[in-house]
Structure formats: structure tokens, C-alpha cells
Scaffold this active site. Sequence first.
Site, PDB file in Angstrom:
ATOM      1  N   PHE A 133      61.306  93.170 -12.998  1.00  0.00           N
ATOM      2  CA  PHE A 133      60.367  91.996 -13.751  1.00  0.00           C
ATOM      3  C   PHE A 133      59.308  91.575 -13.005  1.00  0.00           C
ATOM      4  CE2 PHE A 133      64.525  91.801 -15.787  1.00  0.00           C
ATOM      5  CZ  PHE A 133      64.298  92.009 -17.111  1.00  0.00           C
ATOM      6  N   GLU A 134      57.954  91.454 -13.309  1.00  0.00           N
ATOM      7  CA  GLU A 134      56.971  91.272 -12.523  1.00  0.00           C
ATOM      8  C   GLU A 134      56.251  89.897 -12.701  1.00  0.00           C
ATOM      9  OE1 GLU A 134      55.202  94.279 -10.910  1.00  0.00           O
ATOM     10  OE2 GLU A 134      56.790  95.586 -11.169  1.00  0.00           O
ATOM     11  N   SER A 135      56.815  89.199 -13.866  1.00  0.00           N
ATOM     12  CA  SER A 135      56.656  87.895 -14.293  1.00  0.00           C
ATOM     13  C   SER A 135      57.650  86.990 -14.545  1.00  0.00           C
ATOM     14  CB  SER A 135      55.564  88.002 -15.732  1.00  0.00           C
ATOM     15  OG  SER A 135      56.295  88.592 -16.539  1.00  0.00           O
TER      16      SER A 135
END
Length: 348
Positions: free
Chosen positions: A169-171
Site C-alpha cells: 500500500f502506498e497511500s
Amino acid sequence: MHLITALFSAAGLLPLALAGADVSASSNIAVYWGQNSYDQSSGPLEQQRLSYYCANSELDIIPLAFLITISNPELNFANAGNNCTAISGSNLFYCPQLEADIAECQSTYGKTILLSIGGATYSEGGFSSSSAAVTAANNIWSIFGPAGSDSSIPRPFGTSVVDGFDFDFESTVSNMPAFGNQLRSLMNADTSKTYYLSAAPQCPYPDAADGPMLDDSVSFDFVWVQFYNNYCGLQSYVEGSSTQNNFDFNTWDTWAKETSANKNVKVFLGIPANQGAAGSGYESGSTLANIITYSKTFSSFGGVMMWDMSQLWANSGFLDAVSADLGGSSSKREASKTTLRRAKRATA
Ligand SMILES: *[C@@H]1O[C@H](CO)[C@@H](O)[C@H](O)[C@H]1NC(C)=O
């Protein structure tokens, strides 16, 4: 003649049988497949089908990238998706080649195949509640875990079953620990094989997106830290200095031993597989060898993760170099070397 043939095939088989994730080794190699990031639409450097890469004995773990939405599950495998057909009543597709290749990669080549959830385009933000997260985990397990008797469940990989899941996950995501813990308990309840859970945080600690999961709540086997695109990446490694300023493998080693739910979690050095493969931060040659040697001094070190397969195949010699940099410390690579020595002696 027969003896030599037998020895050769034994020598060929043993390293393959020993490939795959090893939670006690410091020489695992994990490479993401699925995004065709080198971006060729034809020719040998276009992303090839999964089994093509599984035949390479240097790879241990292949996360399939990505499951891009969870609530109404949807996969994206770039050009490999062209070989899949839509499953009506869902946003998923059925991929007969992946059904065959996952099984072949596991049983013939001993690879560990994970499904990576998230990626840069994931935008659901997690779940509205922990019970919604648990429901979603049960759903993902029914789709990608062992096939049950309910034939209405869409199964992109048919009867094949992944060896676990990776979180990238990047957010910011809400209620993700409940999702991770439910997947973990479903995996633990199935004793027919060993499943793995991994995460791919970025190197600034604590990780903005995966932080709550990594913070003593979900038990991960592997955490491959993206040491690129950030001040704490490979480019900040200062050679010959036992105390690093910005390059922060030591911070992640401390996280593993003091904060992680699984105190034996393995931390991987996540690196770009080619110049520009993941934005900035590509290193190679003696610089990379020195970074790997330094990282290996931490007992949590588990190996190297690379982004991604298509970039790696376009970077001739890089996989061999990384494999050599990792060599010597692991029972796995020692065992395959011993086998080769024995085979050489036998045939000399
Ligand atoms: C798609 O299928 C073709 C034909 O079987 C195969 O050659 C190719 O490798 C597949 N591509 C991917 C990315 O899986």
C-alpha cells in the site's frame, strides 16, 4: 554412464527442490512479476508468462502484482491480462496460463508465489470498519485460497492456490490490521501447506501506509523495504561507515527485533532491478555488493527484493550479480554449491 547421468540429474534437481522462501535464510531473492514495467509490447523483453521466469533457479519468491481493488476484487497483470478472460458477475478474469503456471512454479520449481495486494493505483483507502475488513479477507481467501465447493466463487487461478499474500500500500489505508490478521488466521488454520505474509513499506520509518500493520499488530514473515525513491535509499549508503546516516537498514532491523509482532521477521533489501526501474535509487556493481554485505551484518536480513521482473530480464547479468553478492551465507546456496562440487568430482 548411467551413474554420471544419475548424478547430473540429482545435481539438477536438488537446487530446484531447495528454491522457494526460506524464513531462516539470508539469501532469498524475491522479484515482482505482473506489471511489465520495462514496458515493451513485443519481443523478448516484453513480460513473459510466469513459468518462463520460474525456470530460473536463482529466484525464490515471486509476488504477483497486483490485486488493485479488494472490496470488489480486480486484478491487473499488464500484458499478461490479455491472456485472461472476464468472469461474468465480477471484475475478475480467469487466467488459464496462470492456473497452470502457478502449479508448475510451485511443484516443479519450488517457487513461493504470493499475490500482492495494492500497488500505486490502489485507492479504496482500506475499510470502513474492522468487520468490513474481516469480511473482505474471507472473500479474498475464498477466491485465492484453497477452492471450496461453492462454484459461484470467481477463481482467477482456478484450482491453483497462492502461497500467501503481500501488502504493497502506498497511500493511507484504514482498518488494515484487521484485514491482515484475518488473512493470517485463515492461512494458519490451513495446515496443508506453509503460507507467507509479506509487506513492502517504503524506507522512511515508520511507513506512512503500512505503519499500523507493521506496528506490533500483524505477524509478517517477510518485509521487503523499498530502499529507493527516498532519502533513505541505496544512494545514501556511505561506504566503510558502520553507522549510516540516511540509509536506514539498521532502523528496520531494530523494528524487526523490538516492534514487529513476529520478532523473527526477515527484512529484505528492496532494490530497483534496472536503471530507472522504480524511479530513482538504482545501484549495481561493487557499490551494491558492499550494501548487501553491510545489510547482511544485521541478523534480520533475509535477502533481496527487486522491482520488477521485466526490468531484471532487460538488465543482463544483474540477477547473477545479486545472487553472487548473496552467496555463501545460506544453507540453500551452500547446499547447491556442495551438490555441484560433488557432481564435478564425480564426473572429473
Ligand atoms: C500470453 O500468451 C502467449 C501465447 O500462449 C504467450 O506466448 C505469452 O508468453 C503470454 N504472455 C504473458 C505475459 O503471459
